[in-house]
Scaffold this motif. Sequence first.
Motif, PDB file in Angstrom:
ATOM      1  N   ASP A 210      -4.541  -0.145  -3.538  1.00  0.00           N
ATOM      2  CA  ASP A 210      -5.298   0.677  -2.605  1.00  0.00           C
ATOM      3  C   ASP A 210      -5.473  -0.072  -1.279  1.00  0.00           C
ATOM      4  OD1 ASP A 210      -7.085   3.139  -2.213  1.00  0.00           O
ATOM      5  OD2 ASP A 210      -8.423   1.493  -1.651  1.00  0.00           O
ATOM      6  N   LYS A 211      -5.418   0.683  -0.184  1.00  0.00           N
ATOM      7  CA  LYS A 211      -5.513   0.075   1.138  1.00  0.00           C
ATOM      8  C   LYS A 211      -6.829  -0.677   1.323  1.00  0.00           C
ATOM      9  CE  LYS A 211      -5.898   2.903   4.612  1.00  0.00           C
ATOM     10  NZ  LYS A 211      -5.513   3.902   5.641  1.00  0.00           N
TER      11      LYS A 211
ATOM     12  N   VAL B 198       0.829  -1.209   0.000  1.00  0.00           N
ATOM     13  CA  VAL B 198       0.000   0.000   0.000  1.00  0.00           C
ATOM     14  C   VAL B 198       0.861   1.255   0.000  1.00  0.00           C
ATOM     15  CG1 VAL B 198      -1.675   1.323   1.338  1.00  0.00           C
ATOM     16  CG2 VAL B 198      -1.964  -1.149   1.069  1.00  0.00           C
TER      17      VAL B 198
END
Length: 617
Positions: free
Chosen positions: A62-63, A56
Amino acid sequence: MSLGNLFGSSGGAHIPLGEALIREGLINAMQLAQAVERQNQAEAQGHSLPLSRVVVESGFADKKDVLALINRVYGLGATSLTDDIDEQLDPAAKGLLGIRIPISVKLSLTLAVFLLTIMLVLSYFMLKRQANNLYRESVKSGKISLGYFTTEAKIPLVNDDTLRLNSLIKEVTQIEGLVYAIIAGRDGTIKAHTDLSQVGKPLVLPGRIGDVSTEGNISYFKRRLINNEQILNVTAPVEFQSKALGEVHVGISLDFIQDRIGKEKVFIYVMTIIFFLIGMAVAGLLGTNFSRPISKLVVATKEISGGNYHHKVNFRRKDEFDDLGKAFNYMSHELWLKSIMRESFGRYVSTTIRDLILADPESVWLKGNKSEATIMFADVRGFTKYSESSDPAVIVENLNEFFDVASKHIAANDGYIDKFIGDEVLAVFGGLPDYEGDHAVNAVKAAWDMQQELMQRAENTTNPVLGRVGASINTGEVVSGNIGSEVRMEYTVIGDTVNVASRLNALAGPGKIVLSESTFGRVKDLAATRMMQPQMVKGKSQPLQPFEILKIHGKEDGPAPEPIPFSGEGIAAPPPSKAGPAAPPPPKTRPTTVTDQSAETASGGTSPTPQAPKKSA
Protein backbone atom coordinates in the motif's frame (compact mmCIF):
# COMPACT_ATOMS: atom_id res chain seq x y z
CA MET A 1 17.66 1.85 -11.51
CA SER A 2 19.57 -0.58 -9.38
CA LEU A 3 18.96 -1.11 -5.69
CA GLY A 4 22.43 0.22 -5.02
CA ASN A 5 21.15 3.68 -5.86
CA LEU A 6 18.33 3.51 -3.30
CA PHE A 7 20.06 4.04 0.03
CA GLY A 8 18.80 5.84 3.05
CA SER A 9 20.24 6.71 6.43
CA SER A 10 19.11 5.30 9.73
CA GLY A 11 21.26 6.01 12.71
CA GLY A 12 24.30 6.46 10.50
CA ALA A 13 23.79 3.13 8.69
CA HIS A 14 22.80 2.82 5.05
CA ILE A 15 20.07 0.31 4.27
CA PRO A 16 18.86 -0.52 0.73
CA LEU A 17 15.19 0.36 0.26
CA GLY A 18 14.43 -3.14 -1.01
CA GLU A 19 15.96 -4.66 2.11
CA ALA A 20 13.96 -2.29 4.31
CA LEU A 21 10.71 -3.23 2.52
CA ILE A 22 11.40 -6.94 3.06
CA ARG A 23 12.49 -6.42 6.67
CA GLU A 24 9.25 -4.58 7.46
CA GLY A 25 7.21 -7.36 5.83
CA LEU A 26 5.70 -5.14 3.14
CA ILE A 27 7.00 -7.32 0.27
CA ASN A 28 8.83 -10.61 -0.15
CA ALA A 29 12.01 -11.45 -2.05
CA MET A 30 10.14 -12.64 -5.14
CA GLN A 31 8.10 -9.44 -5.32
CA LEU A 32 11.27 -7.39 -4.96
CA ALA A 33 12.87 -9.26 -7.86
CA GLN A 34 9.78 -8.63 -10.01
CA ALA A 35 9.80 -4.93 -9.08
CA VAL A 36 13.47 -4.57 -9.99
CA GLU A 37 12.87 -6.38 -13.28
CA ARG A 38 10.04 -3.98 -14.15
CA GLN A 39 12.27 -1.07 -13.12
CA ASN A 40 15.01 -2.25 -15.48
CA GLN A 41 12.52 -2.64 -18.31
CA ALA A 42 11.35 0.95 -17.78
CA GLU A 43 14.94 2.21 -17.83
CA ALA A 44 15.58 0.32 -21.06
CA GLN A 45 12.65 2.26 -22.59
CA GLY A 46 14.02 5.57 -21.34
CA HIS A 47 11.73 5.93 -18.29
CA SER A 48 12.94 6.33 -14.73
CA LEU A 49 10.76 4.64 -12.12
CA PRO A 50 11.65 4.76 -8.41
CA LEU A 51 11.49 1.40 -6.70
CA SER A 52 8.90 2.69 -4.25
CA ARG A 53 6.49 3.56 -7.06
CA VAL A 54 7.04 0.25 -8.82
CA VAL A 55 6.23 -1.64 -5.62
CA VAL A 56 2.99 0.31 -5.12
CA GLU A 57 1.88 0.27 -8.77
CA SER A 58 2.48 -3.48 -8.93
CA GLY A 59 0.09 -3.93 -6.01
CA PHE A 60 2.75 -5.44 -3.73
CA ALA A 61 2.28 -2.87 -0.95
CA ASP A 62 0.00 0.00 0.00
CA LYS A 63 1.20 3.50 -0.84
CA LYS A 64 0.62 4.78 2.68
CA ASP A 65 2.64 1.93 4.19
CA VAL A 66 5.58 2.52 1.82
CA LEU A 67 5.62 6.26 2.53
CA ALA A 68 5.43 5.63 6.26
CA LEU A 69 8.38 3.21 6.06
CA ILE A 70 10.51 5.63 4.00
CA ASN A 71 9.86 8.51 6.37
CA ARG A 72 10.44 6.37 9.47
CA VAL A 73 13.54 4.46 8.37
CA TYR A 74 15.30 7.24 6.46
CA GLY A 75 14.07 10.23 8.44
CA LEU A 76 12.47 11.95 5.44
CA GLY A 77 9.34 14.01 5.16
CA ALA A 78 8.00 12.73 1.84
CA THR A 79 4.27 13.22 1.30
CA SER A 80 3.91 11.29 -1.95
CA LEU A 81 5.84 8.92 -4.15
CA THR A 82 6.18 11.67 -6.78
CA ASP A 83 8.62 13.50 -4.49
CA ASP A 84 12.30 13.21 -5.46
CA ILE A 85 12.85 10.45 -2.89
CA ASP A 86 15.80 8.91 -4.79
CA GLU A 87 17.92 12.03 -4.37
CA GLN A 88 17.09 12.22 -0.67
CA LEU A 89 17.93 8.52 -0.18
CA ASP A 90 21.23 8.64 -2.07
CA PRO A 91 24.01 10.49 -0.23
CA ALA A 92 26.50 9.31 -2.87
CA ALA A 93 24.79 11.65 -5.36
CA LYS A 94 26.27 14.57 -3.42
CA GLY A 95 29.83 13.38 -3.74
CA LEU A 96 32.45 12.08 -1.33
CA LEU A 97 31.38 12.49 2.32
CA GLY A 98 28.41 14.60 1.22
CA ILE A 99 30.66 17.28 -0.34
CA ARG A 100 29.92 18.38 -3.87
CA ILE A 101 33.17 18.79 -5.82
CA PRO A 102 32.92 20.77 -9.09
CA ILE A 103 34.25 19.01 -12.15
CA SER A 104 36.69 21.89 -12.78
CA VAL A 105 38.29 21.26 -9.39
CA LYS A 106 38.40 17.51 -10.01
CA LEU A 107 40.02 18.04 -13.40
CA SER A 108 42.51 20.53 -11.96
CA LEU A 109 43.50 18.23 -9.13
CA THR A 110 43.75 15.21 -11.41
CA LEU A 111 45.97 16.98 -13.94
CA ALA A 112 48.09 18.59 -11.22
CA VAL A 113 48.65 15.29 -9.40
CA PHE A 114 49.49 13.66 -12.71
CA LEU A 115 52.07 16.35 -13.52
CA LEU A 116 53.52 16.22 -10.02
CA THR A 117 53.86 12.44 -10.16
CA ILE A 118 55.52 12.55 -13.57
CA MET A 119 58.00 15.24 -12.50
CA LEU A 120 58.89 13.48 -9.25
CA VAL A 121 59.49 10.19 -11.04
CA LEU A 122 61.57 11.90 -13.71
CA SER A 123 63.50 13.81 -11.04
CA TYR A 124 64.31 10.61 -9.18
CA PHE A 125 65.73 8.88 -12.23
CA MET A 126 67.51 12.01 -13.43
CA LEU A 127 69.19 12.57 -10.07
CA LYS A 128 70.14 8.94 -9.79
CA ARG A 129 71.61 8.98 -13.26
CA GLN A 130 73.45 12.21 -12.58
CA ALA A 131 74.91 10.77 -9.37
CA ASN A 132 76.21 7.77 -11.31
CA ASN A 133 77.63 10.03 -13.99
CA LEU A 134 79.40 12.21 -11.40
CA TYR A 135 80.82 9.13 -9.72
CA ARG A 136 82.15 7.85 -13.03
CA GLU A 137 83.56 11.27 -13.79
CA SER A 138 85.26 11.31 -10.41
CA VAL A 139 86.83 7.91 -11.06
CA LYS A 140 87.87 9.07 -14.51
CA SER A 141 89.37 12.25 -13.05
CA GLY A 142 91.27 10.18 -10.48
CA LYS A 143 92.61 7.92 -13.20
CA ILE A 144 93.78 10.91 -15.20
CA SER A 145 95.54 12.32 -12.13
CA LEU A 146 97.09 8.91 -11.44
CA GLY A 147 98.31 8.68 -15.02
CA TYR A 148 99.96 12.06 -14.70
CA PHE A 149 101.63 11.19 -11.38
CA THR A 150 102.84 7.72 -12.45
CA THR A 151 104.45 9.23 -15.52
CA GLU A 152 106.00 12.33 -13.95
CA ALA A 153 107.05 10.73 -10.63
CA LYS A 154 109.35 8.02 -12.03
CA ILE A 155 112.59 10.04 -12.29
CA PRO A 156 112.06 11.94 -9.00
CA LEU A 157 111.44 8.64 -7.23
CA VAL A 158 114.62 7.12 -8.71
CA ASN A 159 116.57 10.21 -7.63
CA ASP A 160 114.61 10.46 -4.35
CA ASP A 161 113.79 14.07 -5.28
CA THR A 162 111.05 14.86 -2.75
CA LEU A 163 111.04 18.52 -3.72
CA ARG A 164 110.10 17.68 -7.30
CA LEU A 165 107.51 15.13 -6.13
CA ASN A 166 105.77 17.70 -3.89
CA SER A 167 105.82 20.19 -6.75
CA LEU A 168 103.95 17.63 -8.90
CA ILE A 169 101.31 17.17 -6.21
CA LYS A 170 100.88 20.91 -5.78
CA GLU A 171 100.20 21.31 -9.50
CA VAL A 172 97.15 19.01 -9.46
CA THR A 173 95.63 19.72 -6.06
CA GLN A 174 93.71 22.62 -7.61
CA ILE A 175 91.34 20.16 -9.34
CA GLU A 176 87.77 20.47 -7.94
CA GLY A 177 86.85 17.54 -5.73
CA LEU A 178 90.44 16.30 -5.24
CA VAL A 179 90.99 16.01 -1.46
CA TYR A 180 94.49 14.63 -1.36
CA ALA A 181 97.34 13.16 -3.42
CA ILE A 182 100.06 10.92 -1.98
CA ILE A 183 103.25 9.53 -3.51
CA ALA A 184 104.81 6.78 -1.48
CA GLY A 185 108.13 5.07 -2.00
CA ARG A 186 108.88 1.43 -2.44
CA ASP A 187 109.24 1.03 1.33
CA GLY A 188 105.82 2.63 2.02
CA THR A 189 107.25 5.97 3.22
CA ILE A 190 105.40 9.04 2.08
CA LYS A 191 107.60 11.02 -0.33
CA ALA A 192 105.01 13.70 -1.23
CA HIS A 193 101.67 14.68 0.26
CA THR A 194 99.21 17.49 -0.03
CA ASP A 195 99.72 17.81 3.72
CA LEU A 196 103.50 18.43 3.96
CA SER A 197 103.47 17.39 7.61
CA GLN A 198 102.86 13.81 6.47
CA VAL A 199 106.04 13.63 4.36
CA GLY A 200 108.48 11.04 5.69
CA LYS A 201 105.83 9.14 7.63
CA PRO A 202 104.65 5.60 6.86
CA LEU A 203 101.65 5.42 4.55
CA VAL A 204 98.47 4.53 6.48
CA LEU A 205 94.92 4.77 4.98
CA PRO A 206 92.39 4.03 7.76
CA GLY A 207 88.54 4.10 7.55
CA ARG A 208 88.10 1.88 4.54
CA ILE A 209 84.48 1.13 3.59
CA GLY A 210 83.70 -2.02 1.64
CA ASP A 211 85.89 -4.05 -0.63
CA VAL A 212 88.68 -2.96 -2.97
CA SER A 213 87.80 -2.86 -6.69
CA THR A 214 90.43 -3.20 -9.40
CA GLU A 215 90.59 -2.27 -13.08
CA GLY A 216 93.89 -3.40 -14.56
CA ASN A 217 96.70 -2.05 -12.35
CA ILE A 218 94.39 0.53 -10.78
CA SER A 219 92.48 -0.19 -7.57
CA TYR A 220 89.99 1.92 -5.67
CA PHE A 221 87.91 1.79 -2.53
CA LYS A 222 85.81 4.08 -0.35
CA ARG A 223 87.00 5.38 2.98
CA ARG A 224 85.75 7.79 5.61
CA LEU A 225 88.01 10.51 7.02
CA ILE A 226 88.12 11.69 10.61
CA ASN A 227 85.83 14.63 9.73
CA ASN A 228 83.28 12.04 8.47
CA GLU A 229 83.87 12.97 4.83
CA GLN A 230 83.54 10.10 2.34
CA ILE A 231 86.51 9.66 0.02
CA LEU A 232 87.10 7.52 -3.07
CA ASN A 233 90.73 6.43 -2.85
CA VAL A 234 92.26 5.52 -6.23
CA THR A 235 95.68 3.80 -6.28
CA ALA A 236 98.19 2.99 -9.07
CA PRO A 237 101.81 1.69 -8.90
CA VAL A 238 104.81 3.68 -10.23
CA GLU A 239 107.11 1.44 -12.27
CA PHE A 240 110.31 2.02 -14.22
CA GLN A 241 111.68 -0.66 -16.50
CA SER A 242 109.34 -3.19 -14.85
CA LYS A 243 110.66 -2.32 -11.42
CA ALA A 244 108.27 -1.00 -8.73
CA LEU A 245 109.39 2.41 -7.50
CA GLY A 246 106.35 3.14 -5.32
CA GLU A 247 102.66 3.99 -5.65
CA VAL A 248 100.38 6.98 -6.03
CA HIS A 249 97.14 7.54 -4.05
CA VAL A 250 94.51 10.09 -5.05
CA GLY A 251 91.52 10.89 -2.79
CA ILE A 252 88.35 12.21 -4.48
CA SER A 253 85.51 13.59 -2.33
CA LEU A 254 82.22 11.70 -2.61
CA ASP A 255 80.54 14.39 -0.51
CA PHE A 256 81.31 16.72 -3.35
CA ILE A 257 79.12 14.52 -5.54
CA GLN A 258 76.32 14.61 -2.94
CA ASP A 259 76.60 18.39 -2.73
CA ARG A 260 76.26 18.64 -6.47
CA ILE A 261 73.27 16.27 -6.37
CA GLY A 262 71.71 18.28 -3.52
CA LYS A 263 71.99 21.48 -5.55
CA GLU A 264 70.42 19.72 -8.51
CA LYS A 265 67.61 18.45 -6.26
CA VAL A 266 66.80 21.97 -5.12
CA PHE A 267 66.72 23.15 -8.70
CA ILE A 268 64.53 20.25 -9.79
CA TYR A 269 62.14 20.70 -6.84
CA VAL A 270 61.79 24.41 -7.54
CA MET A 271 61.06 23.67 -11.19
CA THR A 272 58.60 20.97 -10.13
CA ILE A 273 56.66 23.41 -7.94
CA ILE A 274 56.66 26.00 -10.72
CA PHE A 275 55.37 23.50 -13.26
CA PHE A 276 52.89 22.17 -10.69
CA LEU A 277 51.41 25.64 -10.19
CA ILE A 278 51.38 26.24 -13.93
CA GLY A 279 49.68 22.86 -14.39
CA MET A 280 47.09 23.74 -11.74
CA ALA A 281 46.33 27.01 -13.51
CA VAL A 282 46.09 25.36 -16.91
CA ALA A 283 43.98 22.53 -15.51
CA GLY A 284 41.71 25.07 -13.81
CA LEU A 285 41.21 26.90 -17.09
CA LEU A 286 40.56 23.65 -18.92
CA GLY A 287 38.20 22.47 -16.18
CA THR A 288 36.28 25.73 -16.21
CA ASN A 289 36.13 25.65 -19.97
CA PHE A 290 34.83 22.10 -19.75
CA SER A 291 32.40 22.54 -16.85
CA ARG A 292 30.83 25.84 -17.91
CA PRO A 293 28.90 24.26 -20.81
CA ILE A 294 27.80 21.46 -18.48
CA SER A 295 26.51 24.03 -15.98
CA LYS A 296 24.58 25.71 -18.78
CA LEU A 297 23.13 22.35 -19.77
CA VAL A 298 22.08 21.72 -16.15
CA VAL A 299 20.26 25.07 -16.07
CA ALA A 300 18.69 24.34 -19.44
CA THR A 301 17.58 20.89 -18.26
CA LYS A 302 15.86 22.43 -15.24
CA GLU A 303 14.16 24.97 -17.50
CA ILE A 304 12.96 22.21 -19.81
CA SER A 305 11.74 20.09 -16.89
CA GLY A 306 9.83 23.14 -15.65
CA GLY A 307 8.04 23.42 -18.99
CA ASN A 308 10.10 26.22 -20.55
CA TYR A 309 10.71 24.51 -23.87
CA HIS A 310 11.82 27.76 -25.50
CA HIS A 311 15.01 27.92 -23.42
CA LYS A 312 18.06 27.64 -25.67
CA VAL A 313 21.77 27.04 -25.09
CA ASN A 314 24.31 28.90 -27.23
CA PHE A 315 27.91 27.74 -26.75
CA ARG A 316 29.41 29.38 -29.86
CA ARG A 317 32.42 27.09 -29.93
CA LYS A 318 33.74 24.79 -32.60
CA ASP A 319 33.83 21.50 -30.75
CA GLU A 320 31.62 18.69 -29.49
CA PHE A 321 29.90 20.98 -26.99
CA ASP A 322 28.60 23.08 -29.86
CA ASP A 323 27.16 19.91 -31.39
CA LEU A 324 25.68 18.98 -28.02
CA GLY A 325 24.10 22.42 -27.67
CA LYS A 326 22.51 22.18 -31.10
CA ALA A 327 21.21 18.69 -30.30
CA PHE A 328 19.82 19.95 -26.98
CA ASN A 329 18.03 22.84 -28.69
CA TYR A 330 16.61 20.43 -31.25
CA MET A 331 15.40 18.18 -28.43
CA SER A 332 13.74 21.11 -26.60
CA HIS A 333 11.98 22.12 -29.83
CA GLU A 334 10.73 18.57 -30.34
CA LEU A 335 9.57 18.41 -26.73
CA TRP A 336 7.70 21.67 -27.23
CA LEU A 337 5.94 20.24 -30.26
CA LYS A 338 5.11 17.04 -28.37
CA SER A 339 3.82 19.04 -25.41
CA ILE A 340 1.47 20.90 -27.73
CA MET A 341 0.33 17.59 -29.20
CA ARG A 342 0.00 16.13 -25.70
CA GLU A 343 -2.09 19.05 -24.46
CA SER A 344 -4.23 19.01 -27.58
CA PHE A 345 -4.56 15.23 -27.35
CA GLY A 346 -5.69 15.57 -23.73
CA ARG A 347 -8.52 17.86 -24.75
CA TYR A 348 -10.07 15.14 -26.87
CA VAL A 349 -9.00 12.07 -24.91
CA SER A 350 -9.05 11.53 -21.16
CA THR A 351 -5.71 12.48 -19.61
CA THR A 352 -5.56 9.03 -17.98
CA ILE A 353 -5.97 7.28 -21.32
CA ARG A 354 -3.65 9.77 -23.00
CA ASP A 355 -0.83 9.03 -20.59
CA LEU A 356 -1.32 5.27 -20.91
CA ILE A 357 -1.35 5.44 -24.72
CA LEU A 358 1.76 7.62 -24.86
CA ALA A 359 3.59 5.46 -22.31
CA ASP A 360 3.04 2.24 -24.25
CA PRO A 361 1.25 2.66 -27.61
CA GLU A 362 1.66 -1.03 -28.46
CA SER A 363 0.15 -2.32 -25.23
CA VAL A 364 -2.14 -5.31 -25.63
CA TRP A 365 -4.82 -3.90 -23.35
CA LEU A 366 -5.26 -0.95 -25.73
CA LYS A 367 -6.21 -3.37 -28.45
CA GLY A 368 -8.96 -5.06 -26.44
CA ASN A 369 -9.42 -6.05 -22.84
CA LYS A 370 -12.24 -7.47 -20.73
CA SER A 371 -12.31 -6.27 -17.13
CA GLU A 372 -14.62 -5.16 -14.35
CA ALA A 373 -15.51 -1.46 -14.17
CA THR A 374 -18.16 0.92 -12.96
CA ILE A 375 -19.94 3.10 -15.51
CA MET A 376 -21.56 6.43 -14.72
CA PHE A 377 -23.90 8.39 -16.98
CA ALA A 378 -24.97 11.94 -16.16
CA ASP A 379 -27.15 14.14 -18.33
CA VAL A 380 -29.57 17.05 -18.19
CA ARG A 381 -33.30 16.41 -17.72
CA GLY A 382 -35.48 18.21 -20.24
CA PHE A 383 -32.51 19.41 -22.24
CA THR A 384 -34.27 19.06 -25.61
CA LYS A 385 -37.01 21.51 -24.66
CA TYR A 386 -34.48 23.85 -23.06
CA SER A 387 -32.23 23.87 -26.12
CA GLU A 388 -35.14 24.70 -28.46
CA SER A 389 -35.86 27.96 -26.65
CA SER A 390 -32.35 29.16 -25.70
CA ASP A 391 -29.50 30.92 -27.42
CA PRO A 392 -26.87 28.45 -28.73
CA ALA A 393 -23.96 30.39 -27.22
CA VAL A 394 -25.66 30.38 -23.81
CA ILE A 395 -26.45 26.66 -24.14
CA VAL A 396 -22.79 25.84 -24.78
CA GLU A 397 -21.62 28.04 -21.92
CA ASN A 398 -24.10 26.50 -19.48
CA LEU A 399 -23.28 22.95 -20.59
CA ASN A 400 -19.54 23.57 -20.21
CA GLU A 401 -20.08 24.68 -16.63
CA PHE A 402 -21.84 21.38 -15.94
CA PHE A 403 -19.07 19.46 -17.71
CA ASP A 404 -16.37 21.29 -15.71
CA VAL A 405 -17.96 20.29 -12.41
CA ALA A 406 -18.46 16.70 -13.57
CA SER A 407 -14.89 16.42 -14.89
CA LYS A 408 -13.42 17.74 -11.66
CA HIS A 409 -15.15 15.23 -9.41
CA ILE A 410 -14.69 12.31 -11.78
CA ALA A 411 -10.93 12.91 -11.93
CA ALA A 412 -10.72 13.52 -8.16
CA ASN A 413 -12.14 10.04 -7.57
CA ASP A 414 -9.82 8.20 -9.97
CA GLY A 415 -12.23 8.02 -12.87
CA TYR A 416 -11.92 9.26 -16.42
CA ILE A 417 -14.35 10.68 -18.95
CA ASP A 418 -14.91 8.33 -21.83
CA LYS A 419 -16.83 10.85 -23.90
CA PHE A 420 -19.31 13.69 -23.96
CA ILE A 421 -22.50 12.84 -25.87
CA GLY A 422 -24.49 15.99 -26.37
CA ASP A 423 -25.61 16.99 -22.86
CA GLU A 424 -24.49 13.62 -21.45
CA VAL A 425 -21.27 12.53 -19.75
CA LEU A 426 -20.03 8.94 -19.85
CA ALA A 427 -17.44 8.27 -17.13
CA VAL A 428 -15.54 5.07 -16.36
CA PHE A 429 -14.07 3.96 -13.04
CA GLY A 430 -11.67 1.01 -13.10
CA GLY A 431 -11.07 -1.19 -16.11
CA LEU A 432 -7.43 -0.01 -16.40
CA PRO A 433 -4.14 -1.76 -15.55
CA ASP A 434 -2.91 -1.20 -11.97
CA TYR A 435 -6.13 0.54 -10.95
CA GLU A 436 -6.12 1.25 -7.21
CA GLY A 437 -9.17 1.38 -4.97
CA ASP A 438 -12.79 0.25 -5.28
CA HIS A 439 -14.13 1.61 -8.56
CA ALA A 440 -17.76 1.29 -7.47
CA VAL A 441 -17.15 3.33 -4.30
CA ASN A 442 -15.17 5.90 -6.30
CA ALA A 443 -17.98 6.26 -8.84
CA VAL A 444 -20.64 6.77 -6.14
CA LYS A 445 -18.50 9.37 -4.35
CA ALA A 446 -17.84 11.19 -7.60
CA ALA A 447 -21.57 11.27 -8.49
CA TRP A 448 -22.57 12.42 -4.99
CA ASP A 449 -19.94 15.19 -4.85
CA MET A 450 -20.88 16.28 -8.35
CA GLN A 451 -24.59 16.54 -7.50
CA GLN A 452 -23.88 18.40 -4.27
CA GLU A 453 -21.84 21.05 -6.03
CA LEU A 454 -24.28 21.30 -8.94
CA MET A 455 -27.22 21.90 -6.57
CA GLN A 456 -25.25 24.51 -4.62
CA ARG A 457 -24.34 26.33 -7.81
CA ALA A 458 -27.90 26.08 -9.08
CA GLU A 459 -29.09 28.07 -6.04
CA ASN A 460 -26.61 30.88 -6.74
CA THR A 461 -26.70 31.11 -10.52
CA THR A 462 -29.08 31.60 -13.42
CA ASN A 463 -27.76 28.48 -15.18
CA PRO A 464 -30.83 26.18 -15.36
CA VAL A 465 -28.76 23.20 -16.50
CA LEU A 466 -27.01 22.69 -13.15
CA GLY A 467 -30.13 21.75 -11.21
CA ARG A 468 -31.45 19.32 -13.82
CA VAL A 469 -28.68 16.69 -13.92
CA GLY A 470 -29.52 13.05 -13.24
CA ALA A 471 -26.90 10.34 -12.80
CA SER A 472 -26.93 6.56 -13.05
CA ILE A 473 -24.26 4.03 -12.11
CA ASN A 474 -23.79 0.36 -12.99
CA THR A 475 -20.97 -2.08 -12.19
CA GLY A 476 -20.01 -5.09 -14.23
CA GLU A 477 -17.80 -6.50 -16.92
CA VAL A 478 -16.94 -4.27 -19.87
CA VAL A 479 -14.87 -4.59 -23.02
CA SER A 480 -12.43 -1.72 -23.45
CA GLY A 481 -10.00 -0.89 -26.22
CA ASN A 482 -9.30 1.21 -29.29
CA ILE A 483 -12.40 1.14 -31.42
CA GLY A 484 -12.82 2.79 -34.81
CA SER A 485 -11.23 2.82 -38.23
CA GLU A 486 -7.76 3.53 -39.53
CA VAL A 487 -8.85 7.12 -40.11
CA ARG A 488 -10.07 7.75 -36.57
CA MET A 489 -10.08 5.67 -33.41
CA GLU A 490 -11.06 6.24 -29.80
CA TYR A 491 -10.48 4.34 -26.60
CA THR A 492 -13.89 3.47 -25.18
CA VAL A 493 -15.89 0.86 -23.30
CA ILE A 494 -18.73 -1.24 -24.63
CA GLY A 495 -20.94 -4.05 -23.40
CA ASP A 496 -24.10 -4.81 -21.50
CA THR A 497 -22.85 -2.98 -18.38
CA VAL A 498 -22.62 0.25 -20.36
CA ASN A 499 -26.06 -0.27 -21.92
CA VAL A 500 -27.72 -0.90 -18.55
CA ALA A 501 -26.12 2.20 -17.05
CA SER A 502 -27.47 4.22 -19.96
CA ARG A 503 -31.00 2.77 -19.60
CA LEU A 504 -31.05 3.46 -15.83
CA ASN A 505 -30.17 7.07 -16.46
CA ALA A 506 -33.72 7.73 -17.65
CA LEU A 507 -34.93 6.91 -14.11
CA ALA A 508 -32.75 9.55 -12.42
CA GLY A 509 -34.60 12.76 -11.76
CA PRO A 510 -32.91 16.16 -11.42
CA GLY A 511 -30.25 16.02 -8.70
CA LYS A 512 -30.78 12.25 -8.21
CA ILE A 513 -28.42 9.28 -8.45
CA VAL A 514 -29.68 5.83 -9.45
CA LEU A 515 -27.68 2.68 -8.79
CA SER A 516 -27.96 -0.75 -10.32
CA GLU A 517 -28.25 -3.75 -8.03
CA SER A 518 -24.65 -4.76 -8.79
CA THR A 519 -23.32 -1.35 -7.76
CA PHE A 520 -25.55 -1.25 -4.68
CA GLY A 521 -24.02 -4.53 -3.49
CA ARG A 522 -20.60 -2.89 -3.52
CA VAL A 523 -21.57 0.33 -1.72
CA LYS A 524 -24.43 -0.68 0.60
CA ASP A 525 -22.37 0.24 3.68
CA LEU A 526 -21.54 3.63 2.20
CA ALA A 527 -24.82 4.87 0.74
CA ALA A 528 -28.26 5.17 2.33
CA THR A 529 -30.71 4.24 -0.42
CA ARG A 530 -34.28 3.44 -1.20
CA MET A 531 -35.50 0.75 -3.54
CA MET A 532 -37.21 2.03 -6.63
CA GLN A 533 -39.86 0.25 -8.64
CA PRO A 534 -38.45 -2.79 -10.44
CA GLN A 535 -37.77 -1.74 -14.00
CA MET A 536 -37.88 -3.49 -17.34
CA VAL A 537 -35.20 -2.20 -19.71
CA LYS A 538 -34.59 -2.77 -23.36
CA GLY A 539 -32.49 -5.86 -24.05
CA LYS A 540 -33.28 -7.53 -20.67
CA SER A 541 -35.77 -10.33 -20.16
CA GLN A 542 -35.89 -9.86 -16.39
CA PRO A 543 -36.67 -6.64 -14.49
CA LEU A 544 -33.89 -4.69 -12.83
CA GLN A 545 -33.97 -3.45 -9.25
CA PRO A 546 -32.70 0.15 -9.19
CA PHE A 547 -31.76 2.07 -6.02
CA GLU A 548 -31.80 5.80 -5.40
CA ILE A 549 -29.10 7.31 -3.18
CA LEU A 550 -30.46 9.37 -0.30
CA LYS A 551 -27.27 10.08 1.59
CA ILE A 552 -23.57 9.19 1.70
CA HIS A 553 -22.42 8.01 5.12
CA GLY A 554 -19.03 9.13 6.37
CA LYS A 555 -16.88 7.35 8.93
CA GLU A 556 -18.49 9.28 11.75
CA ASP A 557 -21.96 8.19 10.59
CA GLY A 558 -21.25 4.47 10.72
CA PRO A 559 -22.56 1.91 8.20
CA ALA A 560 -25.55 2.90 6.08
CA PRO A 561 -28.93 1.38 7.05
CA GLU A 562 -30.82 -1.15 5.00
CA PRO A 563 -32.45 0.37 1.90
CA ILE A 564 -36.00 1.68 2.24
CA PRO A 565 -38.23 -0.90 0.52
CA PHE A 566 -40.32 0.00 -2.50
CA SER A 567 -43.90 0.60 -1.33
CA GLY A 568 -45.67 0.31 -4.66
CA GLU A 569 -46.47 -2.71 -6.78
CA GLY A 570 -45.83 -3.98 -10.26
CA ILE A 571 -42.95 -3.56 -12.63
CA ALA A 572 -42.31 -0.42 -14.64
CA ALA A 573 -42.15 -0.61 -18.40
CA PRO A 574 -38.91 0.23 -20.17
CA PRO A 575 -38.24 3.96 -19.84
CA PRO A 576 -38.63 6.09 -22.97
CA SER A 577 -35.68 7.39 -24.90
CA LYS A 578 -34.75 11.02 -24.25
CA ALA A 579 -36.34 12.14 -27.51
CA GLY A 580 -39.29 9.74 -27.65
CA PRO A 581 -42.72 9.54 -25.95
CA ALA A 582 -43.35 7.52 -22.84
CA ALA A 583 -43.79 3.82 -23.45
CA PRO A 584 -47.18 2.25 -22.54
CA PRO A 585 -47.26 0.24 -19.33
CA PRO A 586 -47.27 -3.57 -19.43
CA PRO A 587 -50.72 -5.16 -19.64
CA LYS A 588 -52.80 -5.22 -16.42
CA THR A 589 -50.21 -3.41 -14.31
CA ARG A 590 -50.05 0.10 -13.00
CA PRO A 591 -46.50 1.53 -12.92
CA THR A 592 -45.94 3.41 -9.73
CA THR A 593 -43.90 6.57 -10.08
CA VAL A 594 -41.40 7.92 -7.61
CA THR A 595 -44.00 10.52 -6.51
CA ASP A 596 -46.62 7.82 -5.86
CA GLN A 597 -44.17 5.78 -3.84
CA SER A 598 -43.05 8.72 -1.82
CA ALA A 599 -46.64 9.70 -1.12
CA GLU A 600 -47.58 6.20 0.02
CA THR A 601 -44.54 6.00 2.26
CA ALA A 602 -45.32 9.39 3.75
CA SER A 603 -48.95 8.38 4.50
CA GLY A 604 -47.84 5.26 6.32
CA GLY A 605 -48.81 2.81 3.61
CA THR A 606 -47.38 -0.64 3.48
CA SER A 607 -44.81 -1.82 1.00
CA PRO A 608 -46.27 -4.79 -0.85
CA THR A 609 -43.99 -7.23 -2.50
CA PRO A 610 -43.34 -6.37 -6.17
CA GLN A 611 -45.19 -8.76 -8.50
CA ALA A 612 -44.34 -9.75 -12.01
CA PRO A 613 -46.77 -8.59 -14.72
CA LYS A 614 -49.51 -11.01 -15.67
CA LYS A 615 -49.17 -12.53 -19.08
CA SER A 616 -51.85 -11.67 -21.64
CA ALA A 617 -53.94 -14.44 -22.94
